[in-house]
Design an enzyme around this catalytic site. Sequence first.
Site, PDB file in Angstrom:
ATOM      1  N   HIS A  15     -47.659   0.164   6.993  1.00  8.50           N
ATOM      2  CA  HIS A  15     -48.339   1.454   7.004  1.00  8.50           C
ATOM      3  C   HIS A  15     -48.068   2.144   8.334  1.00  8.50           C
ATOM      4  CE1 HIS A  15     -51.317   4.522   6.210  1.00  8.50           C
ATOM      5  NE2 HIS A  15     -51.780   4.343   7.433  1.00  8.50           N
ATOM      6  N   GLU A  64       0.853  -1.197   0.000  1.00  4.34           N
ATOM      7  CA  GLU A  64       0.000   0.000   0.000  1.00  4.34           C
ATOM      8  C   GLU A  64       0.885   1.241   0.000  1.00  4.34           C
ATOM      9  OE1 GLU A  64      -3.319   0.900  -0.284  1.00  4.34           O
ATOM     10  OE2 GLU A  64      -2.390   2.885  -0.170  1.00  4.34           O
ATOM     11  N   PHE A  88      -4.181   2.731   4.304  1.00  8.18           N
ATOM     12  CA  PHE A  88      -4.961   1.516   4.510  1.00  8.18           C
ATOM     13  C   PHE A  88      -6.451   1.881   4.533  1.00  8.18           C
ATOM     14  CE2 PHE A  88      -3.116  -2.635   5.328  1.00  8.18           C
ATOM     15  CZ  PHE A  88      -1.784  -2.337   5.058  1.00  8.18           C
ATOM     16  N   GLY A  89      -7.247   1.046   3.895  1.00  2.84           N
ATOM     17  CA  GLY A  89      -8.680   1.335   3.805  1.00  2.84           C
ATOM     18  C   GLY A  89      -9.035   2.004   2.485  1.00  2.84           C
ATOM     19  N   GLY A  90      -8.018   2.499   1.756  1.00  4.33           N
ATOM     20  CA  GLY A  90      -8.242   3.034   0.415  1.00  4.33           C
ATOM     21  C   GLY A  90      -9.087   4.289   0.384  1.00  4.33           C
ATOM     22  N   THR A  91      -9.633   4.547  -0.793  1.00  3.86           N
ATOM     23  CA  THR A  91     -10.391   5.777  -1.028  1.00  3.86           C
ATOM     24  C   THR A  91     -11.645   5.839  -0.163  1.00  3.86           C
ATOM     25  OG1 THR A  91      -9.595   5.783  -3.305  1.00  3.86           O
ATOM     26  CG2 THR A  91     -11.520   7.138  -2.841  1.00  3.86           C
ATOM     27  N   CYS A  92     -12.376   4.737  -0.105  1.00  2.00           N
ATOM     28  CA  CYS A  92     -13.680   4.737   0.582  1.00  2.00           C
ATOM     29  C   CYS A  92     -13.558   5.247   2.015  1.00  2.00           C
ATOM     30  CB  CYS A  92     -14.254   3.323   0.551  1.00  2.00           C
ATOM     31  SG  CYS A  92     -15.763   3.153   1.490  1.00  2.00           S
TER      32      CYS A  92
HETATM   33  C1  LIG Z   1     -15.572  11.418  -2.790  1.00  3.16           C
HETATM   34  C2  LIG Z   1     -15.997  10.010  -3.129  1.00  3.16           C
HETATM   35  C3  LIG Z   1     -17.175   9.507  -2.611  1.00  3.16           C
HETATM   36  C4  LIG Z   1     -17.564   8.208  -2.911  1.00  3.16           C
HETATM   37  N1  LIG Z   1     -18.751   7.760  -2.406  1.00  3.16           N
HETATM   38  C5  LIG Z   1     -19.158   6.512  -2.699  1.00  3.16           C
HETATM   39  C6  LIG Z   1     -20.377   6.007  -2.164  1.00  3.16           C
HETATM   40  O1  LIG Z   1     -21.091   6.697  -1.434  1.00  3.16           O
HETATM   41  N2  LIG Z   1     -20.739   4.750  -2.467  1.00  3.16           N
HETATM   42  C7  LIG Z   1     -19.967   3.956  -3.283  1.00  3.16           C
HETATM   43  O2  LIG Z   1     -20.356   2.804  -3.541  1.00  3.16           O
HETATM   44  N3  LIG Z   1     -18.797   4.404  -3.798  1.00  3.16           N
HETATM   45  C8  LIG Z   1     -18.386   5.654  -3.528  1.00  3.16           C
HETATM   46  N4  LIG Z   1     -17.186   6.106  -4.033  1.00  3.16           N
HETATM   47  C9  LIG Z   1     -16.382   5.195  -4.862  1.00  3.16           C
HETATM   48  C10 LIG Z   1     -15.535   4.253  -3.980  1.00  3.16           C
HETATM   49  O3  LIG Z   1     -14.757   5.030  -3.088  1.00  3.16           O
HETATM   50  C11 LIG Z   1     -14.643   3.378  -4.844  1.00  3.16           C
HETATM   51  O4  LIG Z   1     -15.432   2.682  -5.782  1.00  3.16           O
HETATM   52  C12 LIG Z   1     -13.851   2.368  -4.027  1.00  3.16           C
HETATM   53  O5  LIG Z   1     -13.148   2.992  -2.984  1.00  3.16           O
HETATM   54  C13 LIG Z   1     -12.887   1.610  -4.926  1.00  3.16           C
HETATM   55  O6  LIG Z   1     -12.124   0.718  -4.167  1.00  3.16           O
HETATM   56  P1  LIG Z   1     -10.738   0.151  -4.745  1.00  3.16           P
HETATM   57  O7  LIG Z   1     -10.239  -0.795  -3.731  1.00  3.16           O
HETATM   58  O8  LIG Z   1     -10.911  -0.304  -6.128  1.00  3.16           O
HETATM   59  O9  LIG Z   1      -9.790   1.411  -4.817  1.00  3.16           O
HETATM   60  P2  LIG Z   1      -9.176   2.278  -3.630  1.00  3.16           P
HETATM   61  O10 LIG Z   1     -10.065   2.300  -2.465  1.00  3.16           O
HETATM   62  O11 LIG Z   1      -8.799   3.581  -4.252  1.00  3.16           O
HETATM   63  O12 LIG Z   1      -7.871   1.470  -3.183  1.00  3.16           O
HETATM   64  C14 LIG Z   1      -6.745   1.380  -3.997  1.00  3.16           C
HETATM   65  C15 LIG Z   1      -5.526   1.442  -3.092  1.00  3.16           C
HETATM   66  O13 LIG Z   1      -4.371   1.098  -3.857  1.00  3.16           O
HETATM   67  C16 LIG Z   1      -3.295   1.922  -3.456  1.00  3.16           C
HETATM   68  N5  LIG Z   1      -2.355   1.924  -4.587  1.00  3.16           N
HETATM   69  C17 LIG Z   1      -2.552   2.431  -5.820  1.00  3.16           C
HETATM   70  N6  LIG Z   1      -1.505   2.183  -6.607  1.00  3.16           N
HETATM   71  C18 LIG Z   1      -0.606   1.510  -5.849  1.00  3.16           C
HETATM   72  C19 LIG Z   1       0.690   0.983  -6.104  1.00  3.16           C
HETATM   73  N7  LIG Z   1       1.270   1.076  -7.308  1.00  3.16           N
HETATM   74  N8  LIG Z   1       1.349   0.368  -5.094  1.00  3.16           N
HETATM   75  C20 LIG Z   1       0.781   0.271  -3.862  1.00  3.16           C
HETATM   76  N9  LIG Z   1      -0.443   0.738  -3.571  1.00  3.16           N
HETATM   77  C21 LIG Z   1      -1.128   1.345  -4.563  1.00  3.16           C
HETATM   78  C22 LIG Z   1      -3.954   3.262  -3.173  1.00  3.16           C
HETATM   79  O14 LIG Z   1      -3.156   4.056  -2.305  1.00  3.16           O
HETATM   80  C23 LIG Z   1      -5.277   2.836  -2.533  1.00  3.16           C
HETATM   81  O15 LIG Z   1      -5.202   2.786  -1.114  1.00  3.16           O
HETATM   82  C24 LIG Z   1     -16.761   7.393  -3.745  1.00  3.16           C
HETATM   83  C25 LIG Z   1     -15.554   7.890  -4.263  1.00  3.16           C
HETATM   84  C26 LIG Z   1     -15.177   9.192  -3.959  1.00  3.16           C
HETATM   85  C27 LIG Z   1     -13.875   9.707  -4.517  1.00  3.16           C
END
Ligand SMILES: Cc1cc2nc3c(=O)[nH]c(=O)nc-3n(C[C@H](O)[C@H](O)[C@H](O)COP(=O)(O)OP(=O)(O)OC[C@H]3O[C@@H](n4cnc5c(N)ncnc54)[C@H](O)[C@@H]3O)c2cc1C
Length: 456
Positions: free
Chosen positions: A440, A31, A35-39
């Site tokens: 209801h 990572e 940790f926990g990513g975007t969400c």
């Molecule tokens: C503001 C916002 C609000 C949102 N609200 C919603 C919602 O209400 N409901 C919903 O369903 N979805 C929502 N989403 C979308 C949702 O956040 C994403 O669909 C989801 O987080 C995707 O998960 P993921 O694991 O694919 O990516 P991510 O959660 O982005 O995880 C990818 C991880 O990989 C890491 N990474 C990337 N490249 C590398 C590398 N080369 N080496 C090591 N680590 C790396 C990153 O740092 C990141 O932690 C929202 C998105 C945003 C931006």
Amino acid sequence: MRHHDLVVIGAGSGNAVVDDSFADLDVAVVEERWFGGTCLNAGCIPSKMLAHTAQVARTVAEAAAYDVDAAAGGLRWRAARDRVFRRLDAERDKGRKGRRGQDFVTVYEGRARFTGPRTLRMERFAGGPVDVRAAQVVVAAGGRPLVPPAVADSGLPYETSDTVMRIDEPPRRLAILGGGYIAAELAEVFAAAGSAVTIVEKEQRLLGPQDETVAQRFTELVRPRYDLRLGREVTRVGGSPGALRLTLDDGSTAEADTLLVAVGRIPNSDRLDLEAAGVATHHDGRVIVDRHQRTSAEGVFALGDISSPVPLKHVANREAEVVAHNLRHPDDLISCDHEQVPAAVFTQPQIASVGLTERQCRDRGLDYAAGTACYADTAYGWAMEDTTGFCKVLAEPGSGRLLGAHLMGPQAATLIQPLVVALALGIDAATLARRPYWIHPALTEVVDNALRDLDR
Ligand SMILES: Cc1cc2nc3c(=O)[nH]c(=O)nc-3n(C[C@H](O)[C@H](O)[C@H](O)COP(=O)(O)OP(=O)(O)OC[C@H]3O[C@@H](n4cnc5c(N)ncnc54)[C@H](O)[C@@H]3O)c2cc1C
Ligand SMILES: NC(=O)c1ccc[n+]([C@@H]2O[C@H](COP(=O)([O-])OP(=O)(O)OC[C@H]3O[C@@H](n4cnc5c(N)ncnc54)[C@H](O)[C@@H]3O)[C@@H](O)[C@H]2O)c1
């Protein structure tokens, strides 16, 4: 070269792949940011915690409509921000610590990139690079905000969803580029915190891909709240930090202290040297996967925003379940589809949808009927003094096969779930209306009424 049985790139949804059933393997998680990513850190969860806060502020401000005296004191931004991120940062740290404490998992903190088929270089933040070979790899590296050249090349500061929710003060004037999910949700948050909001959207409506009635009514509802510049793009960002001047493609201008860029996201596939691994991508950068989440490279899976046609968290979670199973059961692969994925926009009013829009029905030449009902025609809608909420259900005439459903109004994201279940299980409209009881006078009566409207 270090060997692992499994390497997971990205500790967002990818982190959910690894549970104790992998304890007999040598697993690595890499990572580069959080940790926990975007969400958890900059997406779904903080935006909904702040959106709910904005809703509370609005409820207080509109209390007089219910004959309640309340003093609207405004939203204390710093306190709200700190409450949200104290909790979420602690969750992030707990997730990281938990992983590091598992003896079958090696955590690499840094960036991964491929150097060959199932071989990777871990560019660690501390301790130098490590080359590893893996029997299996999961690519779960997500995506990042897209920044158009007019903004990127300006040399002036801008925010994205990665940063804006953590700022110290709400800007006096906030300009948002884009009128989709992020713009709709965060405009409300910052408006509640006191910002004057301008939205620049290239289409004629906000939330354009929603069903046309939803997009149109939502746009009209929020028009008095914001300065909407629809059908417009930014050609130049000028001025100075804190005093920005956006020039739009019709020559008009907009002044702002802060610019939030929310024109979509792009997959992080361009940062992984995927060619070296033999992992193919679509033209838009998404990793190509089959229905079992397998990429074009043997032993390499992908999931979430880096590959998904529907970049939402509940989809990434489902794909993570599929990958977790398929890694362990190569002779009994499971799959997931992206046919009837529900989605919600957490605005006021909320918006929720599943299945086809009316336009998609027309474009596909489908014969369809639309049943609609208003919140205002239900008892709980009266209780809420709601005048704008509605439910629209689309079904095949005759068979009653459900094709799609669209809601706008309080609790829409929750109310849609019976329709999501019906679509997934093939329950027709008449059966869904008449077989179960509908409580209801709950708000769910608006869904029941829309289903029954199909019979008229
Ligand atoms: C503001 C916002 C609000 C949102 N609200 C919603 C919602 O209400 N409901 C919903 O369903 N979805 C929502 N989403 C979308 C949702 O956040 C994403 O669909 C989801 O987080 C995707 O998960 P993921 O694991 O694919 O990516 P991510 O959660 O982005 O995880 C990818 C991880 O990989 C890491 N990474 C990337 N490249 C590398 C590398 N080369 N080496 C090591 N680590 C790396 C990153 O740092 C990141 O932690 C929202 C998105 C945003 C931006
Ligand atoms: N509630 C949720 O589920 C939720 C909330 C926030 C984000 N998300 C996810 O994050 C993704 C990204 O959100 P987003 O709001 O950035 O993207 P989006 O795709 O929802 O909206 C982007 C908007 O920007 C417009 N646009 C594109 N280029 C433009 C330009 N140059 N000038 C003006 N307007 C332009 C588009 O027409 C579109 O309306 C979403 O697609 C969704 O997958 C989901």
